[in-house]
Design an enzyme around this catalytic site. Structure first.
Site, PDB file in Angstrom:
ATOM      1  N   CYS A 168      -1.933   4.597 -12.346  1.00  0.00           N
ATOM      2  CA  CYS A 168      -2.696   3.918 -12.545  1.00  0.00           C
ATOM      3  C   CYS A 168      -4.903   3.686 -12.275  1.00  0.00           C
ATOM      4  O   CYS A 168      -4.748   2.972 -12.998  1.00  0.00           O
ATOM      5  CB  CYS A 168      -2.279   2.553 -12.353  1.00  0.00           C
ATOM      6  SG  CYS A 168      -0.349   2.267 -12.122  1.00  0.00           S
ATOM      7  N   HIS A 192      -7.926  -3.026 -13.586  1.00  0.00           N
ATOM      8  CA  HIS A 192      -6.465  -2.532 -14.389  1.00  0.00           C
ATOM      9  C   HIS A 192      -5.856  -3.814 -14.568  1.00  0.00           C
ATOM     10  O   HIS A 192      -5.254  -4.677 -13.495  1.00  0.00           O
ATOM     11  CB  HIS A 192      -6.341  -1.833 -12.953  1.00  0.00           C
ATOM     12  CG  HIS A 192      -4.665  -0.980 -12.889  1.00  0.00           C
ATOM     13  ND1 HIS A 192      -4.082  -0.818 -14.546  1.00  0.00           N
ATOM     14  CD2 HIS A 192      -3.324  -0.882 -12.151  1.00  0.00           C
ATOM     15  CE1 HIS A 192      -3.071  -0.576 -14.194  1.00  0.00           C
ATOM     16  NE2 HIS A 192      -2.639  -1.408 -13.005  1.00  0.00           N
ATOM     17  N   ASN A 229       1.412  -3.254 -17.504  1.00  0.00           N
ATOM     18  CA  ASN A 229       0.709  -2.445 -17.012  1.00  0.00           C
ATOM     19  C   ASN A 229       1.293  -1.073 -17.943  1.00  0.00           C
ATOM     20  O   ASN A 229       2.518  -0.915 -17.057  1.00  0.00           O
ATOM     21  CB  ASN A 229       1.586  -2.973 -15.441  1.00  0.00           C
ATOM     22  CG  ASN A 229       0.232  -1.615 -14.436  1.00  0.00           C
ATOM     23  OD1 ASN A 229       0.247  -1.080 -15.273  1.00  0.00           O
ATOM     24  ND2 ASN A 229       0.894  -1.706 -13.328  1.00  0.00           N
TER      25      ASN A 229
END
Ligand code: COA
Length: 336
Positions: A112, A257, A287
């Site tokens: 990520c 994020h 996500n």
């Protein structure tokens, strides 16, 4: 010409299929209420079978090049956790499909944090003079590695892609990447892992037993990941604020994020930044790992949350574990 990397255009793409919390509740022991209150997510996009990360990356890359008004770059960096194949990298094929044959192209694996790592890597190539224009893409098809029976991961992740063009320019121009902070702690690698399919657990061969089927799926220990994400994103953000000479108060928007709205608010609290500076689009896309920050940036610009001249702080945390942050003043560039 100086060695600063300046953002020249942004493009994004998400696959059309929307998967709602209610749809997931039909096959998993979960509920729209649990997912919304624990994560902030209401829906995500999943690619249809047959669509791979490279396909999403090509679309986002095409749009970023159009936004930047260019059809040439010297380097393509593709941040992804879900490449089309274990070998070769996906970036060369993406470059070829974008009409950028023979340019340097490689994948970057920082889960990520991949997009922030890729920005710093591209900025380094520009500073070193090995590139004057770089296409940086974050693209993922997590739907291809999620265990459909695991409610702790399947409800969280979505597919998508986002890309920017960075060009060589001046450090005082809007869009110049002003500071970077990157870090990792590999002692925590088991917190986020796909155990099988690599050299430690190779795919099944004729004479060797392969990994258990479950080991091909993405696994995450949500609670410790949550804790480390808050601590590391806050510390990394503060490091970049210090390097850029900014106060938390001077940040117009925090584009973190998009894992969990509670993580983003906790980071803002630790930085002493008002929660209304936090950009949130995970409610719509979930996500999306390496694609998360460019998708959130595009959302912020198109919704009028970020305007040219605003001070923007980017920060991410991901598997590895890895983390990273970047600061820039938003430039007057198109978003496609
Ligand atoms: N639906 C319903 N219940 C669920 C569920 C789901 N989808 N997923 C987990 N649960 C249950 C658990 O089994 C647990 O039940 P128990 O108390 O009976 O054992 C309970 O909900 C609480 O689980 P827990 O994991 O402690 O929840 P949480 O509040 O920590 O939320 C996450 C889970 C994954 C949303 C949260 O930990 C998180 O966001 N972590 C970070 C994820 C992240 O950032 N990942 C990417 C980093 S790159």
């Amino acid at each position: 010409m100086s060695g600063a990397a300046v953002l020249a255009g942004l493009g994004t793409f998400v696959p059309p299929r929307v998967v709602t919390n209610d749809e997931l509740s039909l096959t998993l022991d979960t509920s729209d209420e649990w997912i919304r209150t624990r994560t902030g997510i209401t829906q995500r996009h999943w690619a249809d079978p047959g669509t791979a990360t490279g396909d999403l990356a090509v679309e986002a890359g095409r749009r970023a090049l159009a936004a930047a008004g260019t059809d040439t770059v010297d380097l393509v960096v593709l941040a992804t956790t879900t490449p089309d194949h274990p070998c070769p990298a996906t970036a060369p094929e993406v470059a070829a499909r974008l009409g950028l044959p023979h340019v340097a192209a490689f994948d970057l694996a920082a889960v990520c944090s991949g997009f922030v790592y890729a920005l710093a890597t591209a900025a380094g190539a520009i500073a070193a003079g090995t590139a004057t224009r770089v296409l940086v893409i974050g693209a993922e098809t997590y739907s291809s590695i999620l265990d459909p029976e695991d409610r702790t991961t399947s409800v969280i992740f979505g597919d998508g892609a986002g890309a920017v063009v960075l060009r060589a320019g001046e450090p005082d121009e809007p869009g110049a990447l002003l500071a970077h902070d990157l870090g990792s702690d590999g002692s925590l690698k088991d917190l986020i892992i796909v155990p099988g399919g690599g050299s430690r657990q190779p795919p099944a061969g004729a004479e060797k037993p392969g990994p258990r089927p479950a080991d091909s799926y993405f696994q995450m220990q949500g609670r410790p990941v949550f804790r480390h994400a808050v601590t590391r994103m806050a510390a990394s953000s503060q490091a970049v604020l210090d390097r850029a000479g900014w106060s938390a108060d001077s940040v117009g928007r925090f584009v973190g994020h998009q894992a969990n709205v509670r993580i983003l608010h906790a980071v803002a609290d630790q930085l002493g930044m008002a929660r209304d500076r936090v950009v949130v689009n995970l409610d719509r896309v979930g996500n999306t790992s390496a694609a998360s920050i460019p998708l959130a940036l595009a959302h912020a610009v198109t919704e009028g949350l970020v305007a040219p001249g605003d001070q923007v702080l980017l920060s991410a945390f991901g598997g590895g574990v890895t983390w990273g942050s970047t600061a820039l003043v938003w430039p007057d560039v198109p978003v496609h």
